[in-house]
Design an enzyme around this catalytic site. Structure first.
Site, mmCIF file in Angstrom:
data_model
loop_
_atom_site.group_PDB
_atom_site.id
_atom_site.type_symbol
_atom_site.label_atom_id
_atom_site.label_comp_id
_atom_site.label_asym_id
_atom_site.label_seq_id
_atom_site.Cartn_x
_atom_site.Cartn_y
_atom_site.Cartn_z
ATOM 1 N N GLU A 227 -66.475 49.870 47.718
ATOM 2 C CA GLU A 227 -67.325 49.008 48.556
ATOM 3 C C GLU A 227 -67.347 49.653 49.926
ATOM 4 O O GLU A 227 -66.350 49.634 50.644
ATOM 5 C CB GLU A 227 -66.762 47.582 48.594
ATOM 6 C CG GLU A 227 -67.760 46.554 49.126
ATOM 7 C CD GLU A 227 -67.648 46.332 50.612
ATOM 8 O OE1 GLU A 227 -68.426 46.979 51.361
ATOM 9 O OE2 GLU A 227 -66.807 45.530 51.022
ATOM 10 N N CYS A 261 -69.087 45.599 56.870
ATOM 11 C CA CYS A 261 -70.122 46.333 56.146
ATOM 12 C C CYS A 261 -71.309 45.451 55.837
ATOM 13 O O CYS A 261 -72.444 45.931 55.755
ATOM 14 C CB CYS A 261 -69.544 46.888 54.841
ATOM 15 S SG CYS A 261 -68.180 48.040 55.061
#
Length: 456
Positions: A227, A261
Site C-alpha cells: 500500500e 497516502c
C-alpha cells in the site's frame, strides 16, 4: 541507534539500541515456533485474541494516543480516534473471520471437493509512522485470525509506538513470540525478508521503498501486499453543492496534517462552481488551528520530520513559480517544531509539482476544468491510483463515472476512508493487494483445493 524525537519541539524523547543479529535470530525462531502452534487452533479460538486486543486498546487509549502525539505530532483527538478504529477493526474480524475463512464446498458427482484457507506463516510488516497503530492493526487483526504470526518493523521515528503495539498483543494474551517488534535499522530488512522463517511481507509506505521491498521479496518468491503513495483526486462537478463539497474537502485534505497516502490532494473542480468552491474551501482552511498537538482544540499539529516539511515547501515554491496562485499559507513559520500552515494553491495545472507529485502535507492543489470529461481525464493523469472522490447530484451519472476512474476506491459525495468491512488498496504505483474486508483476510492464506474420493 534508534531515536524518538518530538516533532512539536525537537526534544529527544528516547533512544534504543538496535537489536543484534542474535537477538533478531531468536525472535524469528520464537515467531516460527509460536505460529506453528497457533495455526492449529480453531479460528473461533483465535478470534478470542482479537476481542482481547480491542479491550486492551480501549483500556489504554489515553496512553497509546499520547505516544502517537508525542512521536509523530498527531493531534490528541485524532490519535484517540486512531486507537478506537484499531479496536473496531479487531472486533469486526472477531465477528466475521470465521465466516470469511470457512471451507467452501464445491459440488462434485465423484468426490467431496472443497476450497480451504490455510495460513502462510510468519508475515513481516514494514510499517510507516503516519498511523503508527492503525497501519499495523488493520493488517494484524485479519492475519492473526487466519492463523499467521506477525513481525513488526516500524518506522524508526516511532519506536515507542512500535513497542506499545507489542505490549497490546502481550496484554491481550497472544502466545509468546507470535507477535514481536523488531527494532532494527533499514539495512537489516532484506535479510529478514529472505529468511526462510518469514513467509510473506506487507508494506505501507512510499512507492520508492515499496519497489525495493517488492524486489527483495520477489527474489525469494514471497508474497507481498503493498500500500504505497497516492495523489488522490477530489472531483467537484457543476451540479454539486460547492459549499458542502468544500466542507468535506477540507477534512479530506488536512486530517493528520495531510500526511496520508489516501488524503485528497488534487481538487479538480468544474469552472462553473470553482469560485464558490475555492472561497468556501479557503475560508474553512483558514479557520483550522495549527499548534500544540496535545491541545484538544488543535486541528493541525507539526509534520513528522523537518525533511518532510522542507520537501513540501519546495513543491509549493516550484508550483507557484510555474504559475499557480497562492491563496493561503505557503510560508514556513518561525520557531521550534516542524509546523507548516494549511496552504491552498489555485489554478494548478498538469506539469506543476503539486499536480504531478504526491504532496505529503497540508497543501491543497486546485485545478479548474471545463467539464466532467476533462475532470476524469485529469484525475487519471497520475502514476498513482489509490482513492478518488466524486461530488455530483446526479447519482446515475456518478455510477457511470466511478467505473472510469483509475483508483482502488471511489467515494461519491464523501471523503475516501478505510473501513474494516471494505477492501482497501490501490493500482498503478499505489501498490497491489488488498487490506481489510474478506479480500484482506485472504491475502495471507494459501487457497487450497481438497478433493476426497470415495473410500475403498
Amino acid at each position: 541507534m534508534i531515536v524518538s524525537t518530538d516533532p512539536a519541539t525537537g526534544t529527544e524523547l528516547a533512544r534504543y539500541r538496535a537489536q543484534s543479529p542474535q537477538e533478531v535470530d531468536d525472535i524469528l525462531d520464537a515467531a516460527a515456533s509460536a505460529q506453528t502452534t497457533w495455526r492449529r487452533r480453531d479460528v473461533t479460538d483465535r478470534v478470542h485474541l482479537l476481542r482481547q486486543m480491542a479491550r486492551v486498546l480501549r483500556e489504554g487509549k489515553t496512553g497509546y494516543a499520547a505516544l502517537i502525539t508525542a512521536e509523530m505530532g498527531k493531534p490528541t483527538t485524532e490519535a484517540r480516534a486512531e486507537i478506537e478504529k484499531c479496536a473496531m477493526t479487531c472486533e469486526y474480524y472477531a465477528q466475521h473471520a470465521p465466516g470469511q475463512l470457512a471451507d467452501r464446498l464445491v459440488a462434485s458427482d465423484a468426490a467431496e471437493s472443497a476450497v480451504v484457507y490455510d495460513p502462510l506463516g510468519v508475515v513481516l510488516a514494514v510499517m510507516p509512522w503516519n498511523y503508527p497503530f492503525w497501519q499495523f492493526f488493520r493488517f494484524a487483526a485479519p492475519a492473526l485470525a487466519a492463523g499467521n504470526g506477525t513481525l513488526l518493523k516500524h518506522a524508526n521515528n516511532v519506536p515507542q509506538c512500535a513497542l506499545a503495539v507489542e505490549e497490546v498483543l502481550r496484554k491481550a494474551g497472544a502466545p509468546e513470540g507470535l507477535c514481536r517488534t523488531l527494532l532494527i535499522e533499514v539495512d537489516q530488512v532484506a535479510k529478514i525478508i529472505a529468511d526462510p522463517r518469514v513467509a510473506a511481507v506487507t508494506l505501507t509506505g512510499s512507492t520508492e521503498v515499496g519497489a525495493i521491498v517488492a524486489a527483495q521479496a520477489a527474489a525469494v518468491l514471497k508474497k507481498q501486499v503493498l500500500e504505497l503513495g497516492g495523489s488522490d483526486p477530489f472531483i467537484v462537478l457543476a451540479d454539486a453543492d460547492p459549499k458542502a463539497a468544500a466542507a468535506t474537502a477540507v477534512k479530506a485534505r488536512y486530517i493528520n496534517a495531510g500526511q496520508s497516502c489516501v488524503n485528497a490532494k488534487r481538487f479538480i473542480v468544474e469552472e462553473a462552481v470553482a469560485d464558490a468552491f475555492v472561497a468556501a474551501f479557503t475560508a474553512a482552511a483558514a479557520e483550522l488551528k495549527v499548534g500544540d498537538p496535545t491541545d484538544p482544540e488543535t486541528s493541525i499539529g507539526p509534520m513528522a520530520r523537518a525533511t518532510l516539511r522542507d520537501t513540501l515547501h519546495h513543491q509549493v515554491r516550484r508550483t507557484i513559480d510555474a504559475g499557480a496562485r497562492l491563496i493561503l499559507g505557503g510560508q514556513v513559520p518561525d520557531g521550534p517544531g516542524c509546523y507548516y500552515p494549511p496552504t491552498v494553491l489555485d489554478h494548478v495545472r498538469p506539469g506543476m509539482a503539486a499536480f504531478d507529485e504526491e504532496t505529503f502535507g497540508p497543501v491543497a492543489a486546485i485545478t479548474r476544468v471545463a467539464d466532467a470529461d476533462q475532470a476524469i481525464t485529469l484525475a487519471n493523469r497520475t502514476e498513482y491510483g489509490l482513492g478518488a472522490a466524486l461530488w455530483t447530484s446526479d447519482l446515475d451519472r456518478a455510477r457511470r463515472l466511478t467505473r472510469l476512474l483509475d483508483a482502488g476506491a471511489v467515494f461519491v459525495n464523501g471523503m475516501v476512508a478505510s473501513d474494516p468491512c471494505l477492501p482497501f488498496g490501490g493500482i498503478k504505483k499505489s501498490g497491489y493487494g488488498r487490506e481489510l474486508g474478506a479480500e484482506g483476510i485472504r491475502e495471507f492464506v494459501s487457497t487450497k483445493t481438497v478433493w476426497i474420493g470415495p473410500a475403498t
